[in-house]
Design an enzyme around this catalytic site. Structure first.
Site, PDB file in Angstrom:
ATOM      1  N   MET A  34       0.825  -1.206   0.000  1.00 23.70           N
ATOM      2  CA  MET A  34       0.000   0.000   0.000  1.00 23.70           C
ATOM      3  C   MET A  34       0.862   1.262   0.000  1.00 23.70           C
ATOM      4  O   MET A  34       1.835   1.348   0.730  1.00 23.70           O
ATOM      5  CB  MET A  34      -0.868  -0.006   1.269  1.00 23.70           C
ATOM      6  N   SER A 108       3.625  -6.791   2.010  1.00 25.83           N
ATOM      7  CA  SER A 108       2.447  -6.289   2.719  1.00 25.83           C
ATOM      8  C   SER A 108       1.172  -6.733   1.996  1.00 25.83           C
ATOM      9  O   SER A 108       1.057  -7.913   1.667  1.00 25.83           O
ATOM     10  CB  SER A 108       2.571  -4.768   2.859  1.00 25.83           C
ATOM     11  N   GLN A 109       0.244  -5.825   1.678  1.00 25.84           N
ATOM     12  CA  GLN A 109      -1.018  -6.310   1.075  1.00 25.84           C
ATOM     13  C   GLN A 109      -0.779  -7.041  -0.252  1.00 25.84           C
ATOM     14  O   GLN A 109      -1.573  -7.911  -0.644  1.00 25.84           O
ATOM     15  CB  GLN A 109      -2.022  -5.159   0.889  1.00 25.84           C
ATOM     16  N   ASP A 226       6.480  -4.893  14.219  1.00 30.14           N
ATOM     17  CA  ASP A 226       5.593  -4.246  13.246  1.00 30.14           C
ATOM     18  C   ASP A 226       4.616  -3.295  13.932  1.00 30.14           C
ATOM     19  O   ASP A 226       3.872  -3.684  14.817  1.00 30.14           O
ATOM     20  CB  ASP A 226       4.809  -5.314  12.465  1.00 30.14           C
ATOM     21  N   HIS A 282       7.611  -2.860  10.192  1.00 28.69           N
ATOM     22  CA  HIS A 282       7.017  -3.319   8.933  1.00 28.69           C
ATOM     23  C   HIS A 282       7.955  -3.139   7.728  1.00 28.69           C
ATOM     24  O   HIS A 282       8.384  -2.024   7.436  1.00 28.69           O
ATOM     25  CB  HIS A 282       5.730  -2.535   8.698  1.00 28.69           C
TER      26      HIS A 282
END
Ligand code: NAG
Ligand code: NAG
Length: 299
Positions: A34, A108-109, A226, A282
């Site tokens: 993202m 991530s996503q 994270d 993250h």
């Protein structure tokens, strides 16, 4: 843009590793997270370059969802995820260099989106799926938003809190499509257009199961510090126990696993699931760690 991500990944460029000498390699497909895009020289561009240096001759495709870098970044917030996955599948199917199969690495996503690609689009075949900070059971909360995206995220957070499972929000807000509210489990199961579907919450789609199980490896990286993903255990396919938002359960403790609705228990027994942890925030890692821990899966 995720400034911290860029700083973290930027450091990769400074710590130069040894160039190793193999060149018979499976292509690698990347899907960004993202606020990022396919080609930023400080993030996915740097990863692509690094992999190309480490694995001479490798073909690396960093997915651009849309017709431009700007569109790609916007897609990460506002484009229906099921359409993004279909777009990616189409792109992969049309790439002659991927015909014999490829490894995939999602950030991530982008990691849960690539898992949907594995489950829905078996041709060309994905061999290993490497999830770097992906949220396979979704998120409940956006505790902190990355760098320049924070104003967009404040707006997104308001929308999610006002009704994540309404059709309008589901259709147009990417983060709603992997929003997993443990206090409203029925709403989630019924109305989540993306995550509840790929996680077999409504029905068991045997095709999804068969396709996922045909992966050679499914590697999941969790970032122990994270501060963006909530709960962090989602990076290892765990989540909150239903009905509350404090206690979490591991993948192995979940109904998804116990009933083996997605084939994960069988994959686990076959040694196909790999759980890696690293001590950063993250997506914070350096080249040495990447080479030691992830490179072996994409050679
Ligand atoms: C790499 O490719 C070159 C040229 O195509 C070839 O001569 C060499 O043997 C290959 N190396 C390995 C380790 O496969
Ligand atoms: C199962 O998944 C396949 C692949 O995406 C799809 O074509 C099919 O319609 C799905 N079946 C059900 C019952 O959802």
């Amino acid at each position: 843009m995720n400034l911290r991500l860029f700083i973290g990944l930027g450091a990769l460029l400074l710590v130069s590793g040894p160039v190793r000498g193999t060149n018979v390699s499976t292509p690698l497909v990347l899907w960004h997270g993202m606020g990022d895009n396919c080609c930023n020289p400080l993030s996915m561009g740097a990863i692509k370059k690094m992999v190309e240096e480490e694995v001479p001759g490798i073909y690396v495709l960093s997915l651009m969802i849309g017709k431009s870098v700007t569109e790609d970044t916007e897609s990460g917030f506002f484009m229906d995820v099921n359409e993004q996955v279909a777009f990616a599948c189409n792109k992969l199917a049309q790439d002659p260099k991927l015909k014999a199969g490829y490894n995939a690495m999602g950030f991530s996503q982008g990691a849960q989106f690539l898992r949907a690609v594995a489950q829905r689009c078996p041709n060309p075949p994905m061999k290993a799926l490497i999830s770097v900070g992906g949220q396979h059971q979704g998120v409940y909360g956006l505790p902190r938003c990355p760098g320049e995206s924070s104003h967009i995220c404040d707006w997104i957070r308001k929308k999610l809190n006002s009704g994540a499972y309404t059709d309008a929000i589901q259709k147009h807000l990417v983060q709603a499509q992997y929003w997993h509210d443990p206090l409203n489990d029925d709403l989630y199961k019924q109305h989540s257009l993306f995550l509840a579907d790929i996680n077999q919450e409504r029905v068991v789609n045997e095709t999804y199961k068969k396709n996922l199980m045909s992966l050679e490896k499914f590697v999941m990286v969790k970032f122990l510090q994270d501060s963006i993903v909530d709960p962090v255990v989602s990076e290892w396919f765990g989540f909150f126990k239903t009905g509350q938002a404090e206690q979490t359960e591991t993948l192995q403790e979940s109904a998804l696993y116990k009933e083996d609705r997605l084939g994960l228990a069988e994959m686990d027994k076959a040694g196909k699931l790999v759980f890696l942890a690293t001590d950063g925030d993250h997506l914070q890692f350096n080249r040495e760690w990447f080479n030691a821990k992830l490179l072996p899966y994409i050679r």
